[in-house]
Structure formats: C-alpha cells, structure tokens
Scaffold this active site. Structure first.
Site, PDB file in Angstrom:
ATOM      1  N   LYS B  96       0.813  -1.226   0.000  1.00  0.00           N
ATOM      2  CA  LYS B  96       0.000   0.000   0.000  1.00  0.00           C
ATOM      3  C   LYS B  96       0.845   1.276   0.000  1.00  0.00           C
ATOM      4  O   LYS B  96       0.431   2.303  -0.523  1.00  0.00           O
ATOM      5  CB  LYS B  96      -0.945   0.012   1.200  1.00  0.00           C
ATOM      6  CG  LYS B  96      -2.048  -1.046   1.147  1.00  0.00           C
ATOM      7  CD  LYS B  96      -3.085  -0.728   0.082  1.00  0.00           C
ATOM      8  CE  LYS B  96      -4.226  -1.740   0.085  1.00  0.00           C
ATOM      9  NZ  LYS B  96      -5.114  -1.571  -1.096  1.00  0.00           N
ATOM     10  N   GLU B 118      -9.604   6.277   2.959  1.00  0.00           N
ATOM     11  CA  GLU B 118     -10.465   5.258   3.541  1.00  0.00           C
ATOM     12  C   GLU B 118      -9.590   4.066   3.872  1.00  0.00           C
ATOM     13  O   GLU B 118      -8.523   3.895   3.295  1.00  0.00           O
ATOM     14  CB  GLU B 118     -11.542   4.847   2.529  1.00  0.00           C
ATOM     15  CG  GLU B 118     -11.086   3.818   1.492  1.00  0.00           C
ATOM     16  CD  GLU B 118      -9.999   4.312   0.534  1.00  0.00           C
ATOM     17  OE1 GLU B 118      -9.878   5.537   0.378  1.00  0.00           O
ATOM     18  OE2 GLU B 118      -9.259   3.474  -0.026  1.00  0.00           O
ATOM     19  N   SER B 388       1.756  -9.726  -0.833  1.00  0.00           N
ATOM     20  CA  SER B 388       1.462  -8.290  -0.795  1.00  0.00           C
ATOM     21  C   SER B 388       1.633  -7.658   0.576  1.00  0.00           C
ATOM     22  O   SER B 388       1.834  -6.458   0.685  1.00  0.00           O
ATOM     23  CB  SER B 388       0.042  -8.046  -1.304  1.00  0.00           C
ATOM     24  OG  SER B 388      -0.872  -8.828  -0.572  1.00  0.00           O
TER      25      SER B 388
END
Lengths: 266, 406
Positions: B96, B118, B388
C-alpha cells in the site's frame, strides 16, 4: 387540473405557470417508502393539493454517496420496507391515479436503475407517467446510458455545482434537458441555516451561459430562504428539511412546512 | 534507476477499460477529477517529481523488495518452483505504501495540505498516515466501526503517526461505507482536500493512477525473476480485493503472452450461500454495476442494492473490483479464481512453517492458489506469487480462527 402533457412540455408548462404568477417553482422531494410506502404516497398527494409545482421522488439506494445523514436515514427505512425501483414506478402510477397532475422527476442513483435495465426503466417510467430523471452520480459524460430519455422526450437533468468552471457549465447546459439543477453549496444534501453569501454571483455566472431554467437545491429549508430566491432562480428543491420534519414529527409537520414553502413566494 | 510509468492503450481518455471504468460521481467532484488528471499527467512527465519518488522508494520504502525462492515449499508441493515477490518487506508491511507515497507527493505538489483516505484492514490507512507524516500533510482516515474493532493495532498505529481516525457508523460499517463517507467528505471539502484512494478503483483517474504507482511491483519482479532464473514465470498469482497489488504485478507482464495472470478473490465461507467477496465467481450476485464512481463487477441484489460481503481478510472484503480486472477477465488476458477463508488460513500456516514467512491473510489467498496449482505443474515451471503484505496485523484474527494451542 390534470396531467395533460408529459416530459419536457409538462416541465416547460410548469415553469411558465410559475413565471406568470411571478414566483419560483417549488419542487418538494420525498423518499418513496418513508416512513412507509402508503404514507409516502399520501404525503405526496397532499402536497399536490397544496399546489406545489412539481416533485422529485426518491428511489432508495444502499450507498447514497451524495446524500447527508437525513436522506440516508430515510433511504435506509425505505430499503428496510423492501422498496425497489419497481415500487418507484408503481408510485408514479399511484400518484397519477390519485390526481397528482404536477411533473414528477424520479431521483435515484445509477446502480439500481442499471440493475433494472436503464432503457427499460426509462420506457416503463414514461408508461407510468413520469416526466424526468435526476441521477446524482451520472455526469453528462456518462449520459449515453440514458439515451432513451431523449428518444421518449423525458427530461434528463444534470447538475451545476459551485466548483463548476465555465467549460463544465457549458457542457452541462448543453446536455441537461428540462432544467439545470444548481447545487447551492459545495457539499452533500442537507438543510443549512442560511444561503451561501456568494449565491447571487454564482447564479449570475451560470445565467450568463444559459437561458434554460435554473432550479436551486441543497441546503434550502425555510420559507425565508425561499423568499430570498425570488427573481434569482426559476425554481427550488427542498428535500432534507421535509424528511426531517417527519423524522422529528408527523405528516402534518411535513405538510405544514411544504405549505409555508409554497406560500413563501408571492 | 528512476522508475518510469509506461502508458498503455487502456484506459482511454474517458477512463474506460473497454466497457468498464468511467467516472460516475456527483458533478461537484468532476472539476477536481479533471484537475487531478492534469496534475498527475504533468507530475509523471516531470523528472524532479519522478526523481523524488524514486529516491523515497529506495531510501524510505526499502525498494526494490526482494524476490525469494521458496525452496522448501516447492519441494513439499512437488511441482512448480515457487517464487515470492516480497511486498511484505516494504516499509509499513505491505504494498500500500507504493501508492500512498505517490499520491501524497502529488497532493503536496498540488498544494493540498489536507488528505483524506479510507481504510478497511487499516493497511492503506497506515500507509497514508505514514506518507502524510513524512511529507507534512494533515491526514484524516475514514474507517468502519466494525473494522476499527477488528483491527485495533492498525488504528493505534495511525494515531501514533498523527492521523485522525474517523469511525463510520453508516451501512455495514466496513470498507464500502468508509469509502462512501470519504467521498462525502471530498464533495464537501474538495477545494482544499486531496482524496488519497487506496485501491485500483473509484472514478478515473484513480484506477489508472493507482495501477501506475503500484506497477513498480511487476517492473522489479520481472527483472528479478529473469536475473534469478533466466526466464519468465509460467504464471503470476496475486490476491484481488480492489485489486491494486494484483494490477501492480500484472502490468509489467501484460504483453508476455506465455505468462498466465491469475487473480485470487476471497471465497469466504464458500460461493454457495453468498457469504464471500468473489465478484467474478457468483453470477447470482456478482454482476455489472456502478459502485464508488466506477463501472465494474459489483455484488448486488437483483434490485441493484449492494450486498454485504464476507471474507476473513478485511482487505479483500469489498463488493466491487477494480475496472481493469473486469477488463482483463473479459479480454481473457487474466484468469480469476478464489480461495476460501479455510484455504487461506491453511496456506498461512503452511507458508509460516515451511518458509518462515507469516503472510497477511489477503496474501494467503494467493499462496493458497499456488499450493493448489504447483503440484499439477512440471518441476521446471515457475510460479511468481505476490506476497502483498505481512501477517502481523492478522494475528488476533488467526488466533481466534485456529485457536492458540501454545
């Protein structure tokens, strides 16, 4: 009076009538299925008898991202009551059957209408007696999904916001039919205590680019605000304040406010 | 090496990937999206901007992240050789940060001091809070109250990083509602606020921009696997919630026709019964629709109301999927499958015990697919799996799911 013409001519006649009486058209909003299906129909029928000029009726969506807390809550109640786009069409038929002659604009988000089938929904709305569509998450660039409106002569109404630059105003003005929905504030739906200070300048900016009727919405809740709109715009929409009147009271409070708003323009 | 963003034929200027994508937003936001498109295009053609991004990727995020050969796991499965792209080793513990840093730099360049985001699992919230702290931006994160309850450590991390966490009590009180609330905030404060969206979804240009910032995953991995093995993998596997880590891996391989691209959705309790987040796997509820500004596959009732999804992994627990994935699936360039909660939990344990890597529950879905697929493949074949994120954030969930037997 009866609902003699439909779609764009009916909306044009609505503005002509109000203009002849030297006032702005008043278009109340109400959510179909709040507090119940039958009561929402009763409220709309009674508002019709008060001589309001047109209606915006809301078909609920689970994720109404342009709406503030008040309309969100009414949508949730309507969804809990099982309201679907089919009920929205039934509502138009029921309103016509009970003598509602004013133009009816269907308000919903795009997803429930796509799920029904956009083309079919527009055709069925025409059959039911509706006059136009207001879809807050459909900017003019995506209007191709609702091209059926043009074929059937129903209004597809787009928005102008305080953030709209001259290019956007020009594009929206070209694409919007029936009228232009002018958002008074940068924000979501919900009652505000006063109209924004720069409203006159904003309206003048829009007016300089179009002759189409301008209908102001978002944040209008009181008769004194409606009075201030005299001569400024061709119409105004009140939504959250009417729903809130019911949340805090009863049907007679809604009708009391609607009557005061109708009477606010001479 | 300065990271380069390569333009492709999708999306078109209107933000469409075939019939998916677009920008279905209130008019108030359209000028802001236009401004963002312009600013983004200028930034990625500015060597100063791209240089600063590359500098921070190297010195702050810790890029390039390595590719790890999973020798023991490959031997255990007895088929394809498995390689992991280690996004779990990036700063903040997940991919991210790649996107959060890119967008935060863009916010700063555009002069927007206030940033909103968010978050579901909290990983994007933490990444946004981190990038904001680094660049001196004022960060506000919307998070569903259900997610706040199940991701306490990440909530505290965001607060430590100086961000405000705003609980969302509407709807299902999860990621979908956090996005609704973030969009409402943006509509209200659009003039001074940058919306730092965390996945490859939302209105144009977000799906493109997020993909571009994440494409460094595949750019690095493709080069690394070539260096390590002398060839390209037979398949790339990644989990797909909104789909940013998957699109980030897939993008560099899009023209390598012999490389299969496999996305793994959250199968939850299984497809039967509808308690999952596998948008492509369940035609009863996963159909074309519009959610949060983009046209894609959306889990919904026949009347077009968005349904509540279920996944053990909060990061995959979302009713829609990035529009480019819908496009890659329609054009048959990528293939999508799913792993259930149970399969993901089992994969998490297998990987932990055989390689000493505790993956995030999201990433464990990709690992589960590799575990299914590897034994069916020859020993000289290669699977490249995107790891990830790391699993630390999920320890509570895993403990209550499998029991703490210590």
């Amino acid at each position: 009076m009866t609902h003699t013409s439909q779609g764009l001519p009916a909306i044009e006649a609505m503005f002509n009538t109000a203009k002849a009486q030297n006032r702005a058209a008043f278009l109340p909003f109400f959510t179909i299925g709040y507090p119940s299906y039958d009561e929402s129909i009763n409220i709309l029928v009674e508002m019709s008898k008060l001589g309001v000029d047109g209606f915006e009726i809301g078909i609920p969506f689970s994720d109404p991202l342009a709406d503030g807390a008040v309309i969100q809550a009414s949508s949730q109640v309507a969804l809990d009551n099982g309201i679907t786009p089919k009920h929205g069409l039934q509502a138009v038929r029921d309103l016509r059957a009970r003598g509602v002659y004013q133009p009816i604009m269907i308000f919903s988000y795009i997803n429930p209408l796509l799920a029904y089938g956009a083309e079919q929904f527009v055709r069925d709305a025409k059959g039911a007696g509706a006059d136009g569509f207001i879809i807050p998450d459909l900017p003019p660039e995506e209007a191709y999904l609702f091209s059926e409106c043009e074929k059937l002569g129903l209004a597809l109404i787009f928005f102008i916001a305080p953030t709209s630059n001259p290019e956007r105003i020009s594009l929206v003005t070209k694409q919007s039919t029936g009228f232009l929905y002018v958002i008074s504030v940068t924000g979501i739906t919900g009652a505000r205590d006063s109209l924004p200070d720069d409203l006159q300048a904003f309206i003048a900016r829009v007016r300089s680019q179009t002759d189409k009727p301008l209908v102001l919405g978002f944040g209008i809740s009181k008769p004194e605000q409606a009075r201030q709109l005299h001569g400024l715009v061709d119409g105004f929409i009140v939504a959250s304040a009417l729903i809130r009147a019911h949340q805090n009271g009863t049907t007679s409070d809604v009708l009391g406010l609607a009557g005061a708003l109708r009477g606010a323009t001479p | 090496m300065v990271f380069e963003i390569t333009k492709t034929n999708v999306p078109d200027v209107r933000g469409y990937f075939g019939e998916f994508g677009g920008r279905f937003v209130p008019e108030t936001l359209v000028p802001a999206l236009d401004e963002l498109i312009k600013a983004y295009d200028e930034a990625i053609h500015d060597s100063v901007f791209m240089g600063e991004l590359a500098y921070l990727q190297a010195t702050y995020v810790g890029r390039p992240t390595p590719v790890t050969y999973a020798k023991r796991l490959s031997e255990l499965l007895g088929g394809a050789q498995i390689y992991f792209k280690r996004e779990d080793l990036a700063h903040t513990g997940a991919h991210k940060i790649n996107n959060a840093l890119g967008q935060a730099l863009l916010a700063k360049r555009m002069g927007k001091k206030r940033v909103i985001a968010e978050t579901g699992a909290g990983q994007h919230g933490v990444a946004s809070a981190t990038a904001s702290a680094l660049l001196g931006l004022d960060c506000h994160v919307y998070m569903g109250s259900v997610d706040i309850a199940r991701q306490r450590p990440n909530v505290f991390r965001m607060k430590l990083l100086g961000a405000e966490v705003i609980p969302v009590e509407s709807g299902s009180k999860t990621l979908k509602d956090a996005i609704n609330e973030a969009i409402r905030d943006w509509v209200t404060n659009v003039l001074n606020t940058f919306y730092l969206l965390g996945s490859a979804l939302g209105p144009h240009p977000y799906p493109m921009m997020v993909r571009d910032f994440q494409s460094i995953i595949g750019v690095e991995a493709r080069r690394q696997i070539l260096e390590m093995t002398g060839r390209l993998p037979d398949a790339c596997i990644a989990c797909v919630g909104g789909g940013s880590n998957a699109i980030g891996l897939f993008h560099a391989f899009r023209e390598d026709e012999n490389v299969d691209l496999i996305g793994v959705e959250a199968g939850g309790y299984g497809i039967l019964g509808g308690q999952h987040a596998a948008r492509f796997a369940d035609p009863n509820i996963g159909r074309m629709g519009v959610l949060h500004g983009t046209r894609s596959y959306v889990m919904q009732t026949t009347d077009g109301q968005i349904v509540n999804t279920h996944s053990i992994s909060a990061g995959l627990d979302y009713a829609s999927v990035g529009p480019e994935h819908a496009y890659l699936r329609q054009t048959e360039r990528a293939y999508y499958t799913y792993a259930t909660d149970e399969e993901a939990l089992s994969a998490l344990q297998t990987l932990s015990q055989n390689e000493g890597i505790i993956p995030a529950l999201e990433s464990a879905h990709a690992v589960a697919e590799a575990i299914k697929r590897a034994p069916t493949m020859p020993k000289d074949s290669i699977l490249l799996v995107n790891l990830s994120g790391r699993g630390d954030k999920d320890l509570d969930t895993v403990m209550s799911a499998i029991g703490d037997e210590s």
